[in-house]
Design an enzyme around this catalytic site. Sequence first.
Site, short mmCIF file in Angstrom:
data_model
loop_
_atom_site.label_atom_id
_atom_site.label_comp_id
_atom_site.label_asym_id
_atom_site.label_seq_id
_atom_site.Cartn_x
_atom_site.Cartn_y
_atom_site.Cartn_z
N GLU A 198 39.78 37.13 39.30
CA GLU A 198 40.76 36.38 40.10
C GLU A 198 40.12 35.16 40.76
O GLU A 198 40.71 34.08 40.80
CB GLU A 198 41.36 37.29 41.17
CG GLU A 198 42.31 38.34 40.60
CD GLU A 198 42.78 39.36 41.62
OE1 GLU A 198 43.86 39.93 41.41
OE2 GLU A 198 42.08 39.60 42.63
N SER A 215 50.88 44.38 42.23
CA SER A 215 52.32 44.64 42.13
C SER A 215 53.15 43.38 42.39
O SER A 215 54.23 43.22 41.81
CB SER A 215 52.72 45.75 43.10
OG SER A 215 52.39 45.38 44.43
N ASP A 229 48.95 34.26 42.41
CA ASP A 229 48.39 35.61 42.55
C ASP A 229 48.86 36.23 43.86
O ASP A 229 49.36 35.52 44.74
CB ASP A 229 46.84 35.50 42.54
CG ASP A 229 46.16 36.82 42.18
OD1 ASP A 229 46.83 37.87 42.18
OD2 ASP A 229 44.94 36.78 41.91
N GLY A 230 48.68 37.52 44.01
CA GLY A 230 48.95 38.20 45.28
C GLY A 230 47.72 38.16 46.16
O GLY A 230 46.71 37.54 45.83
N ALA A 231 47.80 38.84 47.31
CA ALA A 231 46.64 38.95 48.21
C ALA A 231 46.82 40.19 49.07
O ALA A 231 47.93 40.69 49.24
CB ALA A 231 46.52 37.71 49.09
N LYS A 238 51.20 41.09 54.74
CA LYS A 238 49.88 40.59 54.38
C LYS A 238 49.36 39.51 55.33
O LYS A 238 48.21 39.11 55.26
CB LYS A 238 49.90 40.01 52.95
CG LYS A 238 50.50 40.94 51.88
CD LYS A 238 49.63 42.13 51.65
CE LYS A 238 50.12 43.09 50.58
NZ LYS A 238 50.20 42.57 49.24
N GLY A 240 42.10 44.32 46.26
CA GLY A 240 42.67 45.67 46.43
C GLY A 240 42.95 46.33 45.09
O GLY A 240 42.88 47.55 44.95
N GLY A 241 43.24 45.51 44.09
CA GLY A 241 43.50 46.04 42.75
C GLY A 241 42.25 46.04 41.88
O GLY A 241 42.32 46.36 40.69
C1 5RP Z 1 44.06 42.62 42.93
C2 5RP Z 1 44.46 41.81 44.11
C3 5RP Z 1 45.91 41.81 44.45
O1 5RP Z 1 46.40 40.53 44.38
C4 5RP Z 1 46.07 42.35 45.83
O2 5RP Z 1 45.48 43.64 45.89
C5 5RP Z 1 47.55 42.46 46.23
O3 5RP Z 1 48.17 43.42 45.46
P1 5RP Z 1 49.69 43.80 45.66
O4 5RP Z 1 50.49 42.62 45.28
O5 5RP Z 1 49.90 44.98 44.74
O6 5RP Z 1 49.86 44.19 47.12
O7 5RP Z 1 43.70 41.15 44.76
O8 5RP Z 1 42.66 42.62 42.79
#
Ligand code: 5RP
Length: 262
Positions: free
Chosen positions: A111, A35, A89-91, A129, A104-105
């Site tokens: 990635e 997200s 990217d997110g984490a 986070k 998590g995704g």
């Molecule tokens: C997907 C990931 C995402 O970056 C991680 O889950 C964070 O997601 P979000 O920005 O929705 O909190 O690793 O595999």
Amino acid sequence: MSKPLSPIDTAKFVAAKRACDYVKSGMRLGLGTGSTAAWLVRCLGEMVREDGLKITGVPTSTRTAEMARQAGIDVVSLDEAKWLDLTIDGADEFDGELNLIKGGGGALLQEKIVATASDQMIVIADKTKQVETLGAFPLPIEVVPFGWQTTKALVEETLSSLDVLGDSSTIRMNGESPFVTDEGNFILDLHLGRIGNARQFAMVINQIPGVVENGLFIDICDIVIIGNGDGRVEVKDINEGTTEESVVDFLETDNVFSDLAD
Ligand code: 5RP
């Protein structure tokens, strides 16, 4: 009139917006999944359409690929791009050394491959986070479907010899069936509570046959950009050893994107 963004969406948005300052025309860019990364894709799409930004994107999932194309970003495979200038990217978690839990995704494998093939990795995240020690978030590991229950048992047995609090795991589900990654694998979520030595953990767990990759990103991330609901952003640069604060003006753009928020 669109409704304003929630504080959490504002935090994700301002982190993504600040990350765009690192993007220059001509760059080959790894595009994360999740997200927060979705906000990045929206912001970059706007820069491509309205400001003439020229970038080539390498998405880390089919979801992100679809979003990027819709946003007007040129999308190529990693093998076409060969090497990337930057991945954003997110984490799910990051610690003081900017080591991460991701996946998590369910996109951790692509990635990690994409981030590792980049000169620089920037993580965008909201404050939730940030952790002292990794491991409260269940650690995703990608496993091959063949013999996954045996792999799960072996993984759990291995956990008892590692510096972690928990030793259980669950197979990630998508309704009645296991969740299947873009690479056709399954995800085991490891409930560890706390990972005492993430570097050692990452190496040991990858030795188990059937484990394809784990969601620990050690020494891969260079910069974390932390967004807040009031527009403040903190930029932590592990190589420079610096932390800088600034404020992103989000009120106007807020309305442009608010229909897209979760
Ligand atoms: C997907 C990931 C995402 O970056 C991680 O889950 C964070 O997601 P979000 O920005 O929705 O909190 O690793 O595999």
